[in-house]
Write a protein that holds these residues in place. Structure first.
Motif, PDB file in Angstrom:
ATOM      1  N   CYS B  44       0.849  -1.192   0.000  1.00  0.00           N
ATOM      2  CA  CYS B  44       0.000   0.000   0.000  1.00  0.00           C
ATOM      3  C   CYS B  44       0.885   1.242   0.000  1.00  0.00           C
ATOM      4  N   LEU B  45       0.228   2.387  -0.176  1.00  0.00           N
ATOM      5  CA  LEU B  45       0.971   3.638  -0.219  1.00  0.00           C
ATOM      6  C   LEU B  45       1.658   3.926   1.110  1.00  0.00           C
ATOM      7  N   LYS B  46       0.940   3.692   2.190  1.00  0.00           N
ATOM      8  CA  LYS B  46       1.440   4.076   3.500  1.00  0.00           C
ATOM      9  C   LYS B  46       2.613   3.223   3.941  1.00  0.00           C
ATOM     10  N   SER B  47       3.551   3.864   4.611  1.00  0.00           N
ATOM     11  CA  SER B  47       4.638   3.144   5.261  1.00  0.00           C
ATOM     12  C   SER B  47       4.272   2.947   6.726  1.00  0.00           C
ATOM     13  N   MET B  48       4.857   1.916   7.310  1.00  0.00           N
ATOM     14  CA  MET B  48       4.631   1.652   8.734  1.00  0.00           C
ATOM     15  C   MET B  48       5.741   2.316   9.536  1.00  0.00           C
ATOM     16  N   GLN B  49       5.337   3.094  10.525  1.00  0.00           N
ATOM     17  CA  GLN B  49       6.351   3.661  11.409  1.00  0.00           C
ATOM     18  C   GLN B  49       6.785   2.599  12.412  1.00  0.00           C
ATOM     19  N   VAL B  50       8.106   2.445  12.541  1.00  0.00           N
ATOM     20  CA  VAL B  50       8.666   1.465  13.460  1.00  0.00           C
ATOM     21  C   VAL B  50       9.533   2.217  14.465  1.00  0.00           C
ATOM     22  N   VAL B  51       9.305   1.960  15.727  1.00  0.00           N
ATOM     23  CA  VAL B  51      10.099   2.582  16.780  1.00  0.00           C
ATOM     24  C   VAL B  51      11.079   1.530  17.307  1.00  0.00           C
ATOM     25  N   VAL B  52      12.378   1.833  17.194  1.00  0.00           N
ATOM     26  CA  VAL B  52      13.409   0.888  17.620  1.00  0.00           C
ATOM     27  C   VAL B  52      14.163   1.510  18.791  1.00  0.00           C
ATOM     28  N   THR B  53      13.975   0.936  19.981  1.00  0.00           N
ATOM     29  CA  THR B  53      14.677   1.445  21.158  1.00  0.00           C
ATOM     30  C   THR B  53      15.907   0.586  21.425  1.00  0.00           C
ATOM     31  N   GLU B  54      16.674   1.027  22.400  1.00  0.00           N
ATOM     32  CA  GLU B  54      17.884   0.271  22.763  1.00  0.00           C
ATOM     33  C   GLU B  54      17.573  -1.163  23.162  1.00  0.00           C
ATOM     34  N   LYS B  55      16.345  -1.360  23.674  1.00  0.00           N
ATOM     35  CA  LYS B  55      15.980  -2.695  24.142  1.00  0.00           C
ATOM     36  C   LYS B  55      15.756  -3.680  22.995  1.00  0.00           C
ATOM     37  N   ALA B  56      15.525  -3.163  21.794  1.00  0.00           N
ATOM     38  CA  ALA B  56      15.211  -4.052  20.678  1.00  0.00           C
ATOM     39  C   ALA B  56      16.443  -4.860  20.268  1.00  0.00           C
ATOM     40  N   GLU B  57      16.203  -6.128  20.016  1.00  0.00           N
ATOM     41  CA  GLU B  57      17.273  -6.975  19.508  1.00  0.00           C
ATOM     42  C   GLU B  57      17.746  -6.411  18.158  1.00  0.00           C
ATOM     43  N   GLY B  58      19.055  -6.350  17.985  1.00  0.00           N
ATOM     44  CA  GLY B  58      19.585  -5.842  16.724  1.00  0.00           C
ATOM     45  C   GLY B  58      19.853  -4.348  16.743  1.00  0.00           C
ATOM     46  N   SER B 270     -15.324   3.703 -11.396  1.00  0.00           N
ATOM     47  CA  SER B 270     -15.933   3.548 -10.067  1.00  0.00           C
ATOM     48  C   SER B 270     -15.230   2.467  -9.260  1.00  0.00           C
ATOM     49  N   GLN B 271     -14.975   1.341  -9.903  1.00  0.00           N
ATOM     50  CA  GLN B 271     -14.324   0.242  -9.192  1.00  0.00           C
ATOM     51  C   GLN B 271     -12.961   0.673  -8.655  1.00  0.00           C
ATOM     52  N   VAL B 272     -12.194   1.384  -9.495  1.00  0.00           N
ATOM     53  CA  VAL B 272     -10.866   1.803  -9.064  1.00  0.00           C
ATOM     54  C   VAL B 272     -10.961   2.857  -7.957  1.00  0.00           C
ATOM     55  N   MET B 273     -11.947   3.747  -8.064  1.00  0.00           N
ATOM     56  CA  MET B 273     -12.094   4.750  -6.999  1.00  0.00           C
ATOM     57  C   MET B 273     -12.401   4.082  -5.666  1.00  0.00           C
ATOM     58  N   GLU B 274     -13.097   2.958  -5.744  1.00  0.00           N
ATOM     59  CA  GLU B 274     -13.436   2.268  -4.513  1.00  0.00           C
ATOM     60  C   GLU B 274     -12.242   1.461  -3.984  1.00  0.00           C
ATOM     61  N   SER B 275     -11.563   0.741  -4.875  1.00  0.00           N
ATOM     62  CA  SER B 275     -10.528  -0.181  -4.392  1.00  0.00           C
ATOM     63  C   SER B 275      -9.169   0.492  -4.206  1.00  0.00           C
ATOM     64  N   CYS B 276      -8.979   1.686  -4.729  1.00  0.00           N
ATOM     65  CA  CYS B 276      -7.671   2.352  -4.655  1.00  0.00           C
ATOM     66  C   CYS B 276      -7.787   3.735  -4.022  1.00  0.00           C
ATOM     67  N   SER B 277      -8.653   3.904  -3.040  1.00  0.00           N
ATOM     68  CA  SER B 277      -8.894   5.259  -2.544  1.00  0.00           C
ATOM     69  C   SER B 277      -7.632   5.893  -1.954  1.00  0.00           C
ATOM     70  N   ASP B 278      -6.828   5.112  -1.234  1.00  0.00           N
ATOM     71  CA  ASP B 278      -5.605   5.689  -0.662  1.00  0.00           C
ATOM     72  C   ASP B 278      -4.629   6.123  -1.748  1.00  0.00           C
ATOM     73  N   ASP B 279      -4.388   5.221  -2.701  1.00  0.00           N
ATOM     74  CA  ASP B 279      -3.458   5.567  -3.777  1.00  0.00           C
ATOM     75  C   ASP B 279      -3.972   6.750  -4.588  1.00  0.00           C
ATOM     76  N   LEU B 280      -5.284   6.760  -4.883  1.00  0.00           N
ATOM     77  CA  LEU B 280      -5.832   7.839  -5.698  1.00  0.00           C
ATOM     78  C   LEU B 280      -5.731   9.192  -4.990  1.00  0.00           C
ATOM     79  N   ALA B 281      -5.830   9.172  -3.661  1.00  0.00           N
ATOM     80  CA  ALA B 281      -5.756  10.439  -2.919  1.00  0.00           C
ATOM     81  C   ALA B 281      -4.443  11.163  -3.214  1.00  0.00           C
ATOM     82  N   LEU B 282      -3.379  10.399  -3.429  1.00  0.00           N
ATOM     83  CA  LEU B 282      -2.095  11.015  -3.765  1.00  0.00           C
ATOM     84  C   LEU B 282      -2.212  11.857  -5.049  1.00  0.00           C
ATOM     85  N   PHE B 283      -2.916  11.303  -6.035  1.00  0.00           N
ATOM     86  CA  PHE B 283      -3.059  12.033  -7.308  1.00  0.00           C
ATOM     87  C   PHE B 283      -4.007  13.214  -7.149  1.00  0.00           C
TER      88      PHE B 283
END
Lengths: 461, 461
Positions: B44-58, B270-283
């Protein structure tokens, strides 16, 4: 009045007072005061029986309504007295739309598939070919549905390509240069810089390499498009132009690749068995008596998985006198594949970890130093239907492989780039669409499952 | 542990204790004791924010997790504190899969589309091109779904063809002859009987004629495949290889053909507007501020229908000073089409009944003796998006048309046969898939909606 499809009328839940069908006459049978027509509109295998009595409008002028003619029929949908069909139409009116004289080649008799290839523009008007091409359509859609529901993205990889990774001998050249007077460079060679694309171009043999570039961006992708082989093969299983399905998955290893291939083959066969039961019955009854059992077997049992090494051991222990000698390192031939699936395991078999010498540069090296993470799915009656692999994602190993296969890093800089920037384990496979269709229908010749087949010496229509 | 897609996690209904995501780092922001990653897996268009603290392995070994690197992250899906996202992942472990050093071309900054074409293998890793190609996939599937649900059958018409109905100048030749030493016949001409298919062959420009043979057997069919033009056009709207959709219907006239085209365009948008609303919002937000309104307008209002003759009258009455003079009999140019859709009607317009001199041999003659039953659908911003016609089903008229256009009946004997045997009124249209995608996304250059575009001088990758 709106035309109704015979496929829909055949499923009618009750009588209908006033319907319009339009289609082609398959047969006509005359009695003294009425006649029967079998009208087919292509929407399904079954034809609609139409009863035309003297009272029907157009009865008097209907002499030329013969086999092959197109007609427009209005009337009542009523339960049929005859056997073999639930519904028939009592015509209120019948109208000849386009006649077909006695030269129409599809008169009521059996024609050989060889003869029908010569009239490939008319053969979809027969029961057999109508069914094949309806199933072809449903199978293509089942493939799209399978991947789309799994959130794979469909990618159109290019048809015209400058890549040449399988050796120029098997490629079709694409050019707009004047063949009689091509431009020459200073050394007297043809100057392809002057060609349409500014270089030598060919028809693609696979979208895989480009597919990998999209898998390593969108995650899971598939291609489904035409591919080409300029091999001079005159077998019943080879066509020069055929459609191929190639999924490619990021963060995927060979085991998951084999899982997907098995799930995919089972799912699309199941979908087609459900959506094309009438058409398939024709193949079960008239083309291959064991087909139904074979398909049910494939969709209901796990595929057997054996390594190439195990497969060779099985073949060596079989006591069979194969035409092609078996030893570790040789390509499995059709006779070997058939022994494994038809005699030894009696089910589809996925063979994996092939000797690296047998396989192309992009397959991932296994730790044993001898094999690569390749796999083939073999099915009874057809042999290989899926070929896939995990791809070499390690930059240095890929470069060494390219060197060993004589493939220029410069030509494939973009492919190598995938290993430079955020490389990931990834895998995929290719499935020949027509091979799968042959497996599902039992049709033995690939020329009979392609609308207008292209094979050496033939590009008619 | 099974990898989950970010697209699915973004729709999660609650916290999840233990998830695995894998993808590519878009950005990294460092604090003293932790860092943030934006991870995108292409689903999908969105990225996932990941928080990595000192406690995280790696954490200690994570220096090389930079923009473009691939990573594997395990952790907990929790509500995000930051704005712009509902969920984030608190990493339990983070693992570098493949690094990307500072030479990675997609560092966090805006690149021009021209530059990104040079790295077309990496551009789907950007927000814009990721969105374009996800929409491309959904649009293709919407097209299949539309026709399959209407019981149309998908037909694969041939890519390599001996037909040459639009004039040899615009065709790509397909050949395996040795270009330097082609075989010659007795008269010194190249002997194409020696070529792979035993004749001259080309890449198809349209599957229509073959499609007609299947419509007059199966009833309603569509093609969806690559087509080719060897025109030396260097515009933003022309590609040498593009995908075309061509439905064809038996027992269908021009009015029903126009109905289908309109319903089709509306439905797939119509189908694309429904199934791709996030991507279309960029345009909608960043490419074309009027796009959303335009698409909503198109799917909600009837298309205007005017005859060519009326359209010419409107243009003449406009008082506009067009670059190309308007008079009855001329082809409508882009400026005329845009005036009709953008200024006069302010909506999509279907223009029908064109002068016969402007149109190919297969279109059906109207009774006025001057026009044929052709139609074009014009949309704002793009111009022609659909071109179709009722086909000439009357044998004698077709033969006369072929003669008038210098087309050999002998070469098209199979096409003429359709009018000999059970001929029926039939009609269809062609839609350029990329044109439609440009209309839906507002992307101005066709090179940016095709994974690896082929245009004069370019066949890279």
């Amino acid at each position: 009045m709106k035309r109704l499809l015979i496929a829909d009328l055949m499923r009618s839940q009750g009588e209908l007072d006033s319907v319009l069908i339009q289609g082609w006459v398959r047969t006509r049978r005359d009695s003294k005061t009425f006649f029967f027509l079998e009208v087919n509109d292509g929407s399904c295998l079954k034809s609609m029986q139409v009863v035309v009595t003297e009272k029907a409008e157009g009865y008097g002028t209907s002499k030329s309504i013969t086999t092959g003619a197109s007609v427009s029929v209005k009337g009542r949908l009523v339960p049929s007295q005859g056997k073999g069909q639930m519904w028939e139409i009592q015509a209120d009116s019948v109208e000849l739309v386009g006649e077909a004289d006695e030269s129409f080649p599809l008169q009521k008799k059996r024609h050989s598939n060889e003869y029908l290839r010569e009239i490939a523009h008319l053969r979809p008007r027969t029961n057999l070919f109508g069914a094949i091409f309806r199933i072809r359509s449903k199978l293509a859609y089942a493939i799209h549905s399978f991947f789309q529901e799994k959130q794979f993205f469909y990618v159109h990889t290019p048809i015209v390509t400058a890549s040449d990774c399988e050796g120029a001998g098997e490629l079709f050249r694409v050019s707009t240069l004047d063949p009689k007077n091509p431009p020459l460079d200073e050394e007297g060679n043809i100057d392809y810089k002057e060609d349409f694309f500014g270089r030598s171009t060919y028809l693609t043999v696979s979208g895989q390499l480009e597919g990998e570039t999209y898998a390593t961006a969108l995650g899971n992708i598939y291609t489904f498009g035409p591919t080409f082989r300029a091999e001079n093969s005159h077998t019943s299983r080879h066509a020069s132009e055929f459609w191929m399905v190639e999924p490619e998955m990021a963060f995927c290893d060979l085991a998951a690749d084999m899982d997907l291939a098995e799930e995919f083959v089972k799912s699309v066969i199941s979908q087609v068995m459900e959506s094309c039961s009438d058409d398939l019955a024709l193949f079960f009854n008239f083309v291959d008596k064991e087909l139904k059992e074979r398909l049910e077997f494939v969709i209901s049992r796990p595929f057997k998985r054996v390594s190439y090494t195990e497969a060779v051991d099985i073949l060596l222990a079989s006591g069979k006198d194969f035409d092609n000698k078996v030893e570790w390192g040789v390509n499995l031939q059709s006779e070997h594949e058939r022994y494994l699936t038809e005699e030894h395991f009696k089910c589809p078999v996925t063979v994996y970890d092939y000797p690296k010498e047998l396989k192309p540069f992009y397959m991932r090296a296994n730790d044993d130093g001898k094999t690569v993470a390749a796999m083939d799915v073999l099915v009874p009656g057809i042999g290989e239907i899926v070929g896939g692999s995990q791809r070499e994602e390690r930059l240095e190993l890929l470069k060494a492989n390219m060197a060993a296969h004589g493939i220029s890093e410069k030509d494939y800089w973009w492919y190598v780039d995938l290993r430079r920037y955020g490389t990931v384990p990834h895998a995929g496979f290719g499935l020949g669409f027509e091979r799968l269709l042959m497996f599902i229908t039992g049709v033995a010749n690939i020329r009979d499952v392609i609308p207008y087949p292209r094979v050496p010496g033939h590009a008619e229509f």
